[in-house]
Design a protein around this motif. Structure first.
Motif, PDB file in Angstrom:
ATOM      1  N   MET A 249       0.797  -1.195   0.063  1.00 12.76           N
ATOM      2  CA  MET A 249       0.067   0.066   0.104  1.00 12.76           C
ATOM      3  C   MET A 249       0.984   1.131  -0.019  1.00 12.76           C
ATOM      4  O   MET A 249       0.985   1.761   0.949  1.00 12.76           O
ATOM      5  CB  MET A 249      -0.839   0.087   1.053  1.00 12.76           C
ATOM      6  CG  MET A 249      -1.890   1.193   1.210  1.00 12.76           C
ATOM      7  SD  MET A 249      -3.107   0.733   2.498  1.00 12.76           S
ATOM      8  CE  MET A 249      -4.203   2.382   2.495  1.00 12.76           C
ATOM      9  N   PRO A 250       1.443   1.661  -1.042  1.00 14.15           N
ATOM     10  CA  PRO A 250       2.333   2.773  -1.205  1.00 14.15           C
ATOM     11  C   PRO A 250       1.553   4.205  -0.409  1.00 14.15           C
ATOM     12  O   PRO A 250       0.494   4.289  -1.232  1.00 14.15           O
ATOM     13  CB  PRO A 250       2.496   3.002  -2.672  1.00 14.15           C
ATOM     14  CG  PRO A 250       2.307   1.495  -3.035  1.00 14.15           C
ATOM     15  CD  PRO A 250       1.371   1.044  -2.426  1.00 14.15           C
ATOM     16  N   THR A 251       2.337   4.619   0.144  1.00 22.76           N
ATOM     17  CA  THR A 251       1.777   6.014   1.184  1.00 22.76           C
ATOM     18  C   THR A 251       2.538   7.111   0.976  1.00 22.76           C
ATOM     19  O   THR A 251       3.901   6.883   1.237  1.00 22.76           O
ATOM     20  CB  THR A 251       1.331   5.438   2.545  1.00 22.76           C
ATOM     21  OG1 THR A 251       0.466   4.341   2.392  1.00 22.76           O
ATOM     22  CG2 THR A 251       0.825   6.596   3.351  1.00 22.76           C
ATOM     23  N   ASP A 252       1.977   8.232   1.041  1.00 19.69           N
ATOM     24  CA  ASP A 252       2.412   9.397   1.274  1.00 19.69           C
ATOM     25  C   ASP A 252       1.734  10.032   2.166  1.00 19.69           C
ATOM     26  O   ASP A 252       0.518  10.202   2.274  1.00 19.69           O
ATOM     27  CB  ASP A 252       2.200  10.448  -0.146  1.00 19.69           C
ATOM     28  CG  ASP A 252       2.925  11.805   0.166  1.00 19.69           C
ATOM     29  OD1 ASP A 252       3.111  12.251   1.201  1.00 19.69           O
ATOM     30  OD2 ASP A 252       3.229  12.323  -0.917  1.00 19.69           O
ATOM     31  N   VAL A 253       2.599  10.200   3.416  1.00 18.90           N
ATOM     32  CA  VAL A 253       1.932  10.828   4.954  1.00 18.90           C
ATOM     33  C   VAL A 253       1.843  12.028   4.859  1.00 18.90           C
ATOM     34  O   VAL A 253       1.293  12.981   5.832  1.00 18.90           O
ATOM     35  CB  VAL A 253       2.696  10.342   5.954  1.00 18.90           C
ATOM     36  CG1 VAL A 253       2.903   8.507   5.933  1.00 18.90           C
ATOM     37  CG2 VAL A 253       4.135  10.705   5.908  1.00 18.90           C
ATOM     38  N   HIS A 254       2.082  12.848   3.809  1.00 21.06           N
ATOM     39  CA  HIS A 254       2.266  14.491   4.141  1.00 21.06           C
ATOM     40  C   HIS A 254       1.853  15.026   2.715  1.00 21.06           C
ATOM     41  O   HIS A 254       2.670  15.256   2.044  1.00 21.06           O
ATOM     42  CB  HIS A 254       3.437  14.774   4.624  1.00 21.06           C
ATOM     43  CG  HIS A 254       3.740  16.234   4.811  1.00 21.06           C
ATOM     44  ND1 HIS A 254       4.961  16.892   4.932  1.00 21.06           N
ATOM     45  CD2 HIS A 254       2.848  17.227   4.862  1.00 21.06           C
ATOM     46  CE1 HIS A 254       4.873  18.123   5.389  1.00 21.06           C
ATOM     47  NE2 HIS A 254       3.477  18.266   5.048  1.00 21.06           N
ATOM     48  N   GLN A 255       0.454  15.586   2.624  1.00 19.51           N
ATOM     49  CA  GLN A 255      -0.100  16.454   1.476  1.00 19.51           C
ATOM     50  C   GLN A 255      -0.913  17.554   2.005  1.00 19.51           C
ATOM     51  O   GLN A 255      -1.468  17.219   3.274  1.00 19.51           O
ATOM     52  CB  GLN A 255      -0.804  15.558   0.473  1.00 19.51           C
ATOM     53  CG  GLN A 255       0.538  14.540  -0.365  1.00 19.51           C
ATOM     54  CD  GLN A 255      -0.017  13.972  -1.574  1.00 19.51           C
ATOM     55  OE1 GLN A 255      -1.140  14.557  -2.187  1.00 19.51           O
ATOM     56  NE2 GLN A 255       0.424  13.415  -2.301  1.00 19.51           N
TER      57      GLN A 255
END
Length: 299
Positions: A1-7
């Motif tokens: 589950m590729p995740t970007d924790v900061h947008q």
């Protein structure tokens, strides 16, 4: 589950409320005015939900966590001013399509009701709580925020520490806030967590934006001045926004790869994939470690 924790995305109702204000933070058209920073020209496309959704899919993300931009200072506004802005942000962000998720944000000027509000937003689906680093710079800050962190621990949700407002510094170049007060805030909040926060909240998972201002790289000086051996805290994470291979590699050497997570700070910076020499490293930053931050597990 590729995740970007900061947008960051500003929902339309939130934008309209910023435009209705006449004191910082406010929008004049698409020009953002803050007390401690020069006027900033916002690109409307940065907050176009369809465009940002397509961009997140193009980045290959299964989850992108949206946060209130703490440099706006909304958390510290008087309750009557903060409440409608926070409601518009949470309502709009929780309604975003996949792959977006949301960090909750509290009204810190109303500490009596803030824990109940955070509890409600977590029950509505927020992934955890974001606090501005300016609220966590010392023992008093960690003590003040302790009731909010107790709510997180009860729900087994993480804390995300984000730079807060920058003080006015006349005569400085436009990049000054991001490079001086933001970094100092992250640096100080990390050391305050080591000194005061962890003992009070032993089960709290916490993630520091911008690699915690590179604070862990001072481990040798920390030990030399009596702070301890710099043991790795496997429930304290470091998010990569605005940094590349050299900084991420240095931090991995200091704390190990298990506590570094991918974050971009979109739309203010683009995602980067640091070259750490192995595909497994990129997988750890984007998938394994964010899952552990959000859900908890032994590395």
């Amino acid at each position: 589950m590729p995740t970007d924790v900061h947008q960051h995305i500003w929902p339309p109702a939130f934008v309209e409320l910023l435009r209705a204000r006449t004191a910082p933070p406010y929008l004049d058209g698409w020009t953002l005015h803050l007390a401690g920073e020069p006027p900033y020209e916002v690109d409307p496309a940065d907050h176009d939900v369809a465009a940002r959704t397509a961009l997140a899919h193009a980045d290959g993300l299964d989850l992108a966590l949206v946060s209130l931009s703490s440099p706006l200072g909304i958390e510290h506004l008087p309750p009557a001013e903060a409440a409608p802005l926070l409601a518009a942000f949470h309502d709009g962000a929780l309604a975003l399509p996949a792959p977006f998720g949301v960090w909750a944000s509290p009204c810190l000027s109303e500490p009596e009701t803030a824990p109940d509000t955070v509890e409600r937003e977590l029950r509505r689906g927020c992934a955890g709580l974001q606090l501005p680093a300016t609220a966590l710079l010392d023992a008093a800050g960690w003590d003040f925020c302790a009731p909010l962190l107790d709510v997180l621990t009860r729900h087994d949700k993480p804390l995300f520490v984000h730079p807060g407002t920058a003080p006015p510094t006349p005569g400085t170049p436009p990049w000054w806030p991001a490079l001086v007060p933001y970094v100092h805030q992250m640096h100080a909040s990390w050391f305050a967590f080591r000194a005061f926060g962890r003992a009070r909240h032993p089960r709290l998972r916490v993630c520091f934006a911008a690699l915690a201002g590179l604070a862990p790289l001072h481990g040798e000086r920390f030990a030399a001045r009596g702070g301890g051996r710099g043991e790795v805290d496997f429930d304290a994470f470091y998010e990569t926004s605005s940094y590349g291979t050299r900084a991420v590699d240095a931090l991995v050497r200091a704390v190990g790869i298990d506590v570094v997570v991918s974050g971009s700070d979109r739309p203010y910076a683009s995602p980067t994939v640091p070259d750490l020499g192995a595909a497994a490293a990129a997988h750890a930053l984007s998938t394994v470690n964010p899952a552990r931050l959000l859900k908890g597990a032994t590395p």
